[in-house]
Design a protein around this motif. Structure first.
Motif, short mmCIF file in Angstrom:
data_model
loop_
_atom_site.label_atom_id
_atom_site.label_comp_id
_atom_site.label_asym_id
_atom_site.label_seq_id
_atom_site.Cartn_x
_atom_site.Cartn_y
_atom_site.Cartn_z
N GLU A 107 -7.79 -4.08 13.94
CA GLU A 107 -6.62 -4.85 14.21
C GLU A 107 -5.29 -4.26 13.79
OE1 GLU A 107 -9.97 -7.77 12.88
OE2 GLU A 107 -9.08 -5.70 12.61
N ASP A 108 -4.27 -4.72 14.47
CA ASP A 108 -2.91 -4.23 13.97
C ASP A 108 -2.70 -5.17 12.91
OD1 ASP A 108 -0.29 -3.67 13.23
OD2 ASP A 108 0.33 -4.07 15.39
N LEU A 109 -2.59 -4.86 11.60
CA LEU A 109 -2.47 -5.76 10.31
C LEU A 109 -0.92 -5.60 9.78
CD1 LEU A 109 -5.55 -4.97 8.25
CD2 LEU A 109 -5.16 -6.75 10.02
N GLY A 110 0.12 -4.75 10.44
CA GLY A 110 1.32 -4.92 10.26
C GLY A 110 1.72 -3.68 9.17
N ALA A 111 0.75 -2.87 8.88
CA ALA A 111 0.81 -1.90 7.97
C ALA A 111 0.22 -0.61 8.36
CB ALA A 111 0.40 -2.39 6.58
N GLU A 112 0.75 0.42 8.05
CA GLU A 112 0.40 1.86 8.60
C GLU A 112 -1.16 1.99 7.83
OE1 GLU A 112 0.76 6.56 8.42
OE2 GLU A 112 2.37 5.37 7.71
N LYS A 113 -2.32 2.38 8.73
CA LYS A 113 -3.65 2.62 7.91
C LYS A 113 -3.66 4.03 7.43
CE LYS A 113 -5.70 -1.18 10.87
NZ LYS A 113 -4.96 -0.95 12.01
N ILE A 114 -3.85 4.15 6.26
CA ILE A 114 -4.23 5.41 5.62
C ILE A 114 -5.75 5.55 5.20
CG2 ILE A 114 -3.62 7.01 3.90
CD1 ILE A 114 -1.38 6.37 5.64
N TRP A 115 -6.28 6.30 6.18
CA TRP A 115 -8.01 6.49 6.05
C TRP A 115 -8.31 7.32 4.89
CZ3 TRP A 115 -10.61 2.41 8.09
CH2 TRP A 115 -9.71 1.64 9.09
N THR B 48 -15.47 11.26 -0.22
CA THR B 48 -15.34 12.47 -0.68
C THR B 48 -13.77 12.88 -1.16
OG1 THR B 48 -15.54 13.70 1.14
CG2 THR B 48 -17.69 13.34 -0.12
N ASP B 49 -12.94 12.02 -0.46
CA ASP B 49 -11.52 12.28 -0.69
C ASP B 49 -11.36 11.92 -2.10
OD1 ASP B 49 -11.08 13.53 1.91
OD2 ASP B 49 -10.80 11.61 2.92
N ASP B 50 -9.91 12.42 -2.41
CA ASP B 50 -9.26 11.77 -3.54
C ASP B 50 -8.20 10.92 -3.38
OD1 ASP B 50 -7.61 11.47 -6.00
OD2 ASP B 50 -7.82 13.55 -6.46
N CYS B 51 -8.85 9.78 -3.09
CA CYS B 51 -8.01 8.52 -2.73
C CYS B 51 -6.79 8.20 -3.55
CB CYS B 51 -8.76 7.16 -2.66
SG CYS B 51 -9.72 6.85 -4.02
N ILE B 52 -6.73 8.42 -4.89
CA ILE B 52 -5.74 8.20 -5.56
C ILE B 52 -4.58 9.26 -5.57
CG2 ILE B 52 -4.92 8.30 -8.24
CD1 ILE B 52 -6.03 5.73 -7.39
N LYS B 53 -4.94 10.62 -5.16
CA LYS B 53 -4.00 11.62 -4.87
C LYS B 53 -3.20 11.09 -3.74
CE LYS B 53 -3.60 16.64 -4.31
NZ LYS B 53 -3.05 16.84 -3.04
N LEU B 54 -3.98 10.78 -2.76
CA LEU B 54 -3.58 10.12 -1.30
C LEU B 54 -2.47 9.32 -1.60
CD1 LEU B 54 -3.78 10.58 1.82
CD2 LEU B 54 -5.52 8.82 1.70
N LEU B 55 -2.90 8.46 -2.61
CA LEU B 55 -1.98 7.21 -2.69
C LEU B 55 -0.65 7.59 -3.22
CD1 LEU B 55 -1.49 4.14 -2.91
CD2 LEU B 55 -2.65 4.02 -4.97
N SER B 56 -0.76 8.44 -4.33
CA SER B 56 0.18 8.89 -4.97
C SER B 56 1.21 9.52 -4.22
CB SER B 56 -0.06 9.57 -6.26
OG SER B 56 -0.75 10.92 -5.77
N GLU B 57 0.82 10.26 -3.03
CA GLU B 57 1.69 11.16 -2.22
C GLU B 57 2.50 10.09 -1.30
OE1 GLU B 57 -1.34 13.52 -0.29
OE2 GLU B 57 -1.52 15.16 -2.17
N ASN B 58 2.14 9.01 -1.23
CA ASN B 58 2.69 7.93 -0.35
C ASN B 58 3.66 6.90 -0.94
OD1 ASN B 58 1.76 8.15 2.78
ND2 ASN B 58 0.00 8.93 1.29
N ILE B 59 3.83 6.78 -2.26
CA ILE B 59 4.86 6.00 -2.91
C ILE B 59 5.78 6.70 -3.63
CG2 ILE B 59 2.63 4.75 -3.42
CD1 ILE B 59 2.64 5.36 -6.35
N CYS B 60 7.01 5.92 -3.91
CA CYS B 60 8.14 6.48 -4.29
C CYS B 60 7.99 6.80 -5.82
CB CYS B 60 9.21 5.57 -4.28
SG CYS B 60 9.67 5.29 -2.72
#
Length: 358
Positions: free
Chosen positions: A66-74, A78-90
């Protein structure tokens, strides 16, 4: 996302000088998006920003089409999810963090210099969830209607002398028959001396003549919770038990009668507690008078002597005074109450007057 709810959250963020917010609580994510996602030990984070850059960080294990009104970042296991998160916040702005976010995620984000500072931002969504909109109020009313019917059925079954544990199983079947999705919490069913334990877990006890029977039950319907307690007596009631019951019932009624916008939560607590104390049972009323309820059976906010927050239209909470005399008798009477524009509406219609079963 549900736009009115999102706008309220963004407005609160602006007032609190929190330009960005991480929401990890599945119930709060459901509140904003209408989608339940249960991530288990994996990271789930809804990132909301005042600049409109909203993103949902989600493991590929949980397909959401579904379209939840927010971009989905998958991300994968095995990915570094915190690194991914930190790259997308101010990184040069403070960020609000959900109070329930595991420290293993928060500490790693801090090590990655994810933001300039970190604050507990849970109050932003918690307080928004306290004020139910029209859709939520109708869902809450419907869940309570089902609970009323279930209470009548389970009270009638006490005549058969089932154990507390058996009654719990029968209650689940009743909820299923009535179209509910299950328990909103593990039911508290206690006979006699067990009823004097406010959070008694159902066991193998069966009722005997003169026992008080506490039935604290609730279901989930369309993702919203109900909660209600009734106390009945098995085949007879002693004068002492009747006095305890009538004291609790009057405390319940006195607390409900003062509910209206502008009254404080602590005033509702005092109305019940002061009456019980005036009858000499103060030390046997061992818990707060109530709690907020909605998507979760214990939403943010409580009816206690220390909560000076003001009641507002749309709030729904329990009023559940009790008296527990160890080894003798326990009585609790609980209703859910909606704060209206001019007063209150009790959501529960099930009989709460004195009932002797059998």
């Amino acid at each position: 996302m549900k736009l009115n709810r999102l706008e309220n959250v963004l407005d609160s963020m602006k007032k609190a000088n929190i330009p960005q917010l991480i929401i990890s609580d599945p119930a709060s994510i459901f509140y904003l998006t209408g989608k339940w996602i249960h991530p288990g030990e994996r990271m789930l984070a809804l990132y909301i920003s005042l600049d409109g850059n909203h993103k949902l960080f989600i493991n590929e294990l949980f397909p959401v089409h579904e379209d939840l009104g927010a971009e989905k970042i998958w991300f994968s296991d095995t990915d570094d999810c915190i690194k991914l998160l930190s790259e997308n916040i101010c990184k040069d702005k403070p960020i609000g963090i959900d109070k329930n976010w595991p420290s293993r995620f928060l500490l790693d984000l801090m090590k990655n210099n994810g933001a300039s500072s970190y604050v507990n931002g849970s109050f932003i969504v918690d307080k928004a969830r306290m004020i139910k909109d029209k859709e939520e109020i109708e869902l809450m009313k419907n869940a309570s209607r089902i609970n009323d019917m279930a209470m009548e059925k389970i009270i009638n079954l006490t005549l058969e002398g089932h154990s507390e544990k058996k009654m719990s199983g029968l209650l689940l079947s009743i909820y299923e028959e009535l179209g509910a999705e299950g328990f909103s919490f593990d039911p508290i069913i206690g006979y006699g001396a067990n009823a004097a334990n406010p959070h008694h877990a159902p066991g193998n006890s069966t009722p005997t003549k003169g026992d008080s029977i506490i039935l604290d039950i609730g279901c989930i319907k369309d993702s919203y919770c109900s909660d209600m307690t009734r106390t009945v007596f098995f085949k007879s009631v002693s004068d002492k038990s009747k006095e305890v019951f009538e004291t609790v019932l009057e405390a319940n009624k006195r607390a409900i009668e003062i509910i209206k916008p502008g009254v404080r939560f602590c005033d509702v607590d005092f109305a019940a507690r002061n009456y019980i104390e005036s009858k000499g049972y103060g030390k046997y009323f061992t818990h707060r008078t109530g709690h907020s309820i909605g998507i979760e059976v214990h939403d943010f906010g409580d009816v206690s002597s220390t909560n000076t927050d003001i009641l507002k239209p749309g709030m729904i909470f329990s009023v559940e005074p009790g008296i527990y005399l160890p080894g003798e008798v326990g009585v609790r009477i609980e209703d859910l109450v909606l704060v209206t524009e001019n007063g209150y509406e009790v959501l529960n219609k099930a009989n709460k007057e004195l009932q002797v079963i059998g």
